[in-house]
Design an enzyme around this catalytic site. Structure first.
Site, mmCIF file in Angstrom:
data_model
loop_
_atom_site.group_PDB
_atom_site.id
_atom_site.type_symbol
_atom_site.label_atom_id
_atom_site.label_comp_id
_atom_site.label_asym_id
_atom_site.label_seq_id
_atom_site.Cartn_x
_atom_site.Cartn_y
_atom_site.Cartn_z
ATOM 1 N N ASP A 174 0.861 -1.179 0.000
ATOM 2 C CA ASP A 174 0.000 0.000 0.000
ATOM 3 C C ASP A 174 0.903 1.237 0.000
ATOM 4 O OD1 ASP A 174 0.956 0.258 2.598
ATOM 5 O OD2 ASP A 174 -1.027 0.374 3.532
ATOM 6 N N HIS A 175 0.307 2.396 0.172
ATOM 7 C CA HIS A 175 1.066 3.653 0.150
ATOM 8 C C HIS A 175 2.150 3.710 1.223
ATOM 9 C CE1 HIS A 175 -2.424 4.093 2.770
ATOM 10 N NE2 HIS A 175 -1.701 4.947 3.482
ATOM 11 N N CYS A 211 2.952 -3.290 4.100
ATOM 12 C CA CYS A 211 2.100 -2.157 4.439
ATOM 13 C C CYS A 211 2.656 -1.539 5.717
ATOM 14 C CB CYS A 211 0.626 -2.541 4.563
ATOM 15 S SG CYS A 211 0.151 -3.515 6.002
ATOM 16 N N GLY A 264 -2.430 -5.670 7.774
ATOM 17 C CA GLY A 264 -3.522 -5.653 6.796
ATOM 18 C C GLY A 264 -3.253 -6.526 5.589
ATOM 19 N N HIS A 288 9.870 -23.673 9.979
ATOM 20 C CA HIS A 288 8.823 -24.407 10.688
ATOM 21 C C HIS A 288 7.448 -24.314 10.047
ATOM 22 C CE1 HIS A 288 11.112 -24.447 14.795
ATOM 23 N NE2 HIS A 288 11.874 -24.822 13.774
ATOM 24 N N ARG A 312 6.525 0.610 8.633
ATOM 25 C CA ARG A 312 6.667 1.685 9.623
ATOM 26 C C ARG A 312 7.397 1.232 10.885
ATOM 27 N NH1 ARG A 312 0.607 3.862 8.545
ATOM 28 N NH2 ARG A 312 1.133 5.287 6.847
ATOM 29 N N ARG A 315 2.010 -30.376 10.638
ATOM 30 C CA ARG A 315 1.392 -29.165 11.183
ATOM 31 C C ARG A 315 1.000 -28.211 10.055
ATOM 32 N NH1 ARG A 315 6.165 -28.885 15.651
ATOM 33 N NH2 ARG A 315 5.416 -30.639 16.910
#
Length: 146
Positions: free
Chosen positions: A10-11, A67, A72, A100, A111, A138
């Site tokens: 994203d931005h 992001c 998100g 794993h 960020r 698993r």
């Protein structure tokens, strides 16, 4: 034939994506850029869904999403049954995600990590093998629908 690594952001992840793509190409891979293509505000699912769908269809073996928090895009691509996306903020998490969990997508929180850490994470993602063994059963249970 070079493996193609798709990347989406994203931005908030745009600037880091540019650096990640250059790094991936320097390691001998090709890159498929699913966008976004600027720092203009946008909706991360628009780009993450494209990458998740392409992995699901088998068009690519693995990919990278970015992001602001990494959450998100990770949540979006993990909606696809054959995607196992690990949110990685340090190298140990990235290595374990491959060893794993056989993650086939890595999510970077732009960020919250610096460029050096991001590139170390990407390098581990691209070069760390899945251990298999007890981890295989698993991983097979992850996409099992109840």
């Amino acid at each position: 034939m070079k493996e193609i690594i798709p990347v989406a952001c994203d931005h908030a992840g745009y600037e880091l994506k540019q650096k990640v793509m250059a790094f991936v190409e320097s390691k001998g891979f090709e890159v498929k850029d699913f966008g976004t293509f600027s720092t203009e505000s946008c909706d991360y699912p628009d780009y993450a869904h494209q990458l998740g769908s392409a992995i699901e269809k088998g068009e690519y073996k693995r990919g990278i999403v970015i992001c602001g928090s990494g959450n998100g895009v990770q949540m979006t691509v993990n909606k696809y049954p054959h995607v196992r996306c690990a949110l990685c903020w340090n190298t140990e998490i990235a290595q374990l995600g491959r060893q794993h969990n056989d993650c086939n997508v890595v999510s970077l929180p732009a960020r919250f990590i610096d460029e050096k850490t991001a590139l170390e994470i990407v390098d581990l993602f691209l070069n760390t093998p899945f251990e298999g063994g007890r981890h295989q059963r698993r991983v097979e249970k992850i996409s099992h629908l109840l």
